[in-house]
Scaffold this motif. Structure first.
Motif, mmCIF file in Angstrom:
data_model
loop_
_atom_site.group_PDB
_atom_site.id
_atom_site.type_symbol
_atom_site.label_atom_id
_atom_site.label_comp_id
_atom_site.label_asym_id
_atom_site.label_seq_id
_atom_site.Cartn_x
_atom_site.Cartn_y
_atom_site.Cartn_z
ATOM 1 N N VAL A 7 19.542 -10.349 15.510
ATOM 2 C CA VAL A 7 19.302 -11.704 15.003
ATOM 3 C C VAL A 7 19.780 -12.667 16.078
ATOM 4 N N PHE A 8 18.818 -13.251 16.823
ATOM 5 C CA PHE A 8 19.164 -14.087 17.961
ATOM 6 C C PHE A 8 18.781 -15.548 17.753
ATOM 7 N N ASP A 9 17.991 -15.857 16.745
ATOM 8 C CA ASP A 9 17.516 -17.232 16.540
ATOM 9 C C ASP A 9 18.288 -17.950 15.443
ATOM 10 N N LEU A 10 19.534 -17.560 15.228
ATOM 11 C CA LEU A 10 20.340 -18.167 14.169
ATOM 12 C C LEU A 10 20.883 -19.514 14.647
ATOM 13 N N SER A 11 20.730 -20.547 13.824
ATOM 14 C CA SER A 11 21.221 -21.875 14.190
ATOM 15 C C SER A 11 22.739 -21.924 14.078
ATOM 16 N N LYS A 12 23.319 -22.924 14.722
ATOM 17 C CA LYS A 12 24.775 -23.071 14.672
ATOM 18 C C LYS A 12 25.255 -23.363 13.253
ATOM 19 N N SER A 43 23.819 -22.290 10.439
ATOM 20 C CA SER A 43 23.778 -21.043 9.673
ATOM 21 C C SER A 43 24.890 -20.098 10.099
ATOM 22 N N GLU A 44 25.202 -20.085 11.381
ATOM 23 C CA GLU A 44 26.290 -19.233 11.862
ATOM 24 C C GLU A 44 27.629 -19.681 11.282
ATOM 25 N N GLN A 45 27.818 -20.984 11.203
ATOM 26 C CA GLN A 45 29.052 -21.503 10.604
ATOM 27 C C GLN A 45 29.120 -21.164 9.124
ATOM 28 N N TRP A 46 27.967 -21.205 8.449
ATOM 29 C CA TRP A 46 27.930 -20.840 7.027
ATOM 30 C C TRP A 46 28.318 -19.376 6.834
ATOM 31 N N LEU A 47 27.837 -18.495 7.716
ATOM 32 C CA LEU A 47 28.181 -17.075 7.619
ATOM 33 C C LEU A 47 29.661 -16.844 7.891
ATOM 34 N N ARG A 48 30.229 -17.591 8.827
ATOM 35 C CA ARG A 48 31.662 -17.423 9.120
ATOM 36 C C ARG A 48 32.526 -17.778 7.908
ATOM 37 N N GLU A 49 32.054 -18.697 7.074
ATOM 38 C CA GLU A 49 32.806 -19.078 5.887
ATOM 39 C C GLU A 49 32.489 -18.186 4.688
ATOM 40 N N ALA A 50 31.257 -17.655 4.615
ATOM 41 C CA ALA A 50 30.832 -16.897 3.432
ATOM 42 C C ALA A 50 31.164 -15.412 3.530
ATOM 43 N N LEU A 51 31.114 -14.830 4.708
ATOM 44 C CA LEU A 51 31.338 -13.385 4.837
ATOM 45 C C LEU A 51 32.742 -12.956 4.407
ATOM 46 N N PRO A 52 33.812 -13.686 4.734
ATOM 47 C CA PRO A 52 35.140 -13.242 4.266
ATOM 48 C C PRO A 52 35.272 -13.231 2.753
ATOM 49 N N ALA A 53 34.474 -14.040 2.050
ATOM 50 C CA ALA A 53 34.547 -14.077 0.590
ATOM 51 C C ALA A 53 33.611 -13.068 -0.069
ATOM 52 N N ASN A 54 32.834 -12.343 0.719
ATOM 53 C CA ASN A 54 31.914 -11.361 0.145
ATOM 54 C C ASN A 54 32.703 -10.130 -0.316
ATOM 55 N N PRO A 55 32.575 -9.731 -1.606
ATOM 56 C CA PRO A 55 33.356 -8.577 -2.085
ATOM 57 C C PRO A 55 32.926 -7.247 -1.478
ATOM 58 N N ARG A 56 31.777 -7.197 -0.834
ATOM 59 C CA ARG A 56 31.321 -5.937 -0.228
ATOM 60 C C ARG A 56 31.854 -5.734 1.181
ATOM 61 N N LEU A 57 32.533 -6.740 1.705
ATOM 62 C CA LEU A 57 33.058 -6.660 3.068
ATOM 63 C C LEU A 57 34.562 -6.876 3.041
ATOM 64 N N ALA A 58 35.234 -6.354 4.063
ATOM 65 C CA ALA A 58 36.677 -6.513 4.222
ATOM 66 C C ALA A 58 36.974 -6.775 5.691
ATOM 67 N N MET A 59 38.199 -7.199 5.968
ATOM 68 C CA MET A 59 38.623 -7.484 7.335
ATOM 69 C C MET A 59 39.661 -6.452 7.752
ATOM 70 N N ASP A 60 39.509 -5.940 8.972
ATOM 71 C CA ASP A 60 40.491 -4.990 9.474
ATOM 72 C C ASP A 60 41.629 -5.738 10.156
ATOM 73 N N GLY A 61 42.521 -4.996 10.805
ATOM 74 C CA GLY A 61 43.678 -5.617 11.443
ATOM 75 C C GLY A 61 43.326 -6.532 12.590
ATOM 76 N N ASP A 62 42.170 -6.327 13.199
ATOM 77 C CA ASP A 62 41.750 -7.154 14.330
ATOM 78 C C ASP A 62 40.914 -8.355 13.899
ATOM 79 N N GLY A 63 40.776 -8.557 12.602
ATOM 80 C CA GLY A 63 39.981 -9.687 12.123
ATOM 81 C C GLY A 63 38.491 -9.451 12.186
ATOM 82 N N LYS A 64 38.085 -8.186 12.238
ATOM 83 C CA LYS A 64 36.664 -7.853 12.278
ATOM 84 C C LYS A 64 36.217 -7.311 10.920
#
Length: 292
Positions: A114-119, A121-142
């Motif tokens: 996915v290379f045509d993502l606007s800034k 939309s990218e900012q929206w994903l940075r805020e929405a992905l941490p709140a997604n219950p299907r995803l988690a963050m490891d020790g490195d913040g990934k």
């Protein structure tokens, strides 16, 4: 008294004036409008026409420009959620392929191409992905995929099933197990009699639920007891008679073992007694009306 007579010439003049006044029509002239009134009225008409045509293009109280903005916002939100769903599905596939290390958002977007993502939309994903219950963050913040259960193989599966049984939470769906380990059905088949598999339906989709087979309940019953049990028929008895028989022989029924309901509640309102020797009305509505 002396009588006075008007001059004859004056009487003639009055009669002539009254005759002329009765035959002449009086016309009241309106004040003339200024010279610029015609031009202004035409401009007002043009403005009203433009305003009415602009209102005719409105939809739901919104102008076309406003609708275009709303449509673009709706489209961008739909695209953002579609990108999020694609990210979650890709991270699940990585987990099932034993790729347990985390990825940053930039790395994820690069791997899913996915290379045509606007800034925005990218900012929206940075805020929405941490709140997604299907995803988690490891020790490195990934980001890593969060499975429904912490199951990595056969041994951990049996432990989770046993804990589910002891906690009274029931079984696990096959669709949930398929998000934890690869080849979920083969893993279940390898457990054999350790689990009990039952068909079920979840959200109008056919699924399977499997439970831990508690070995403490696996015991053999004597054949003589089985034959005596089968000889006793209760087809001719209803539930009331069966309950009376059990109580007579000192056997508690399920009704006796059930938790008693809390009967403590607000006191019932006492109905007022009707006075005698009083003429009553609306007696045909006794079952509808209430006395206060």
């Amino acid at each position: 008294f002396q009588s006075f007579k008007m001059d004859a010439s004056l009487l003639k003049s009055k009669a002539a004036f009254m005759k002329a006044a009765s035959t002449t029509s009086a016309v009241q002239m309106r004040p003339q409008q200024p010279e610029y009134s015609t031009y202004d009225s035409e401009q007002v008409k043009k403005k009203k026409k433009k305003k009415s045509s602009h209102k005719s293009e409105n939809t739901g109280g919104k102008t076309l420009e406003k609708l275009e903005v709303d449509f673009s916002n709706t489209t961008s939100h739909a695209a953002n959620f579609a990108t999020m769903a694609k990210i979650v599905d890709y991270m699940k596939k990585r987990l099932l392929n034993s790729q347990h290390w985390g990825l940053s958002l930039a790395e994820i977007l690069e791997e899913i191409q996915v290379f045509d993502l606007s800034k925005k939309s990218e900012q929206w994903l940075r805020e929405a992905l941490p709140a997604n219950p299907r995803l988690a963050m490891d020790g490195d913040g990934k980001y890593i995929f969060r499975p429904p259960y912490k199951i990595k193989g056969k041994t951990s599966l049996v432990k989770v099933l046993e804990k589910q049984h002891q906690d009274g939470k029931g079984g696990i769906l096959l669709s949930e197990l398929a998000e934890c380990i690869p080849n979920a059905e083969k893993t279940l088949e390898s457990l054999g009699s350790e689990v009990i598999v039952l068909p079920t339906q979840v959200n109008k989709r056919k699924d399977k639920v499997f439970f831990w087979n508690d070995p403490s309940t696996n015991f053999e019953v004597d054949e003589d007891f089985k034959s005596i049990w089968r000889m006793v028929s209760v087809d001719h008895l209803d539930e009331k008679k069966i309950e009376e028989y059990l109580v007579k022989h000192g056997i508690d029924t399920m009704r006796d073992l059930a938790p008693k309901k809390n009967m403590a509640g607000p006191p019932k309102r006492k109905q007022a007694k009707r006075r005698t020797n009083v003429k009553l009305h609306n007696e045909h509505l006794d079952d509808v009306l209430e006395d206060y």
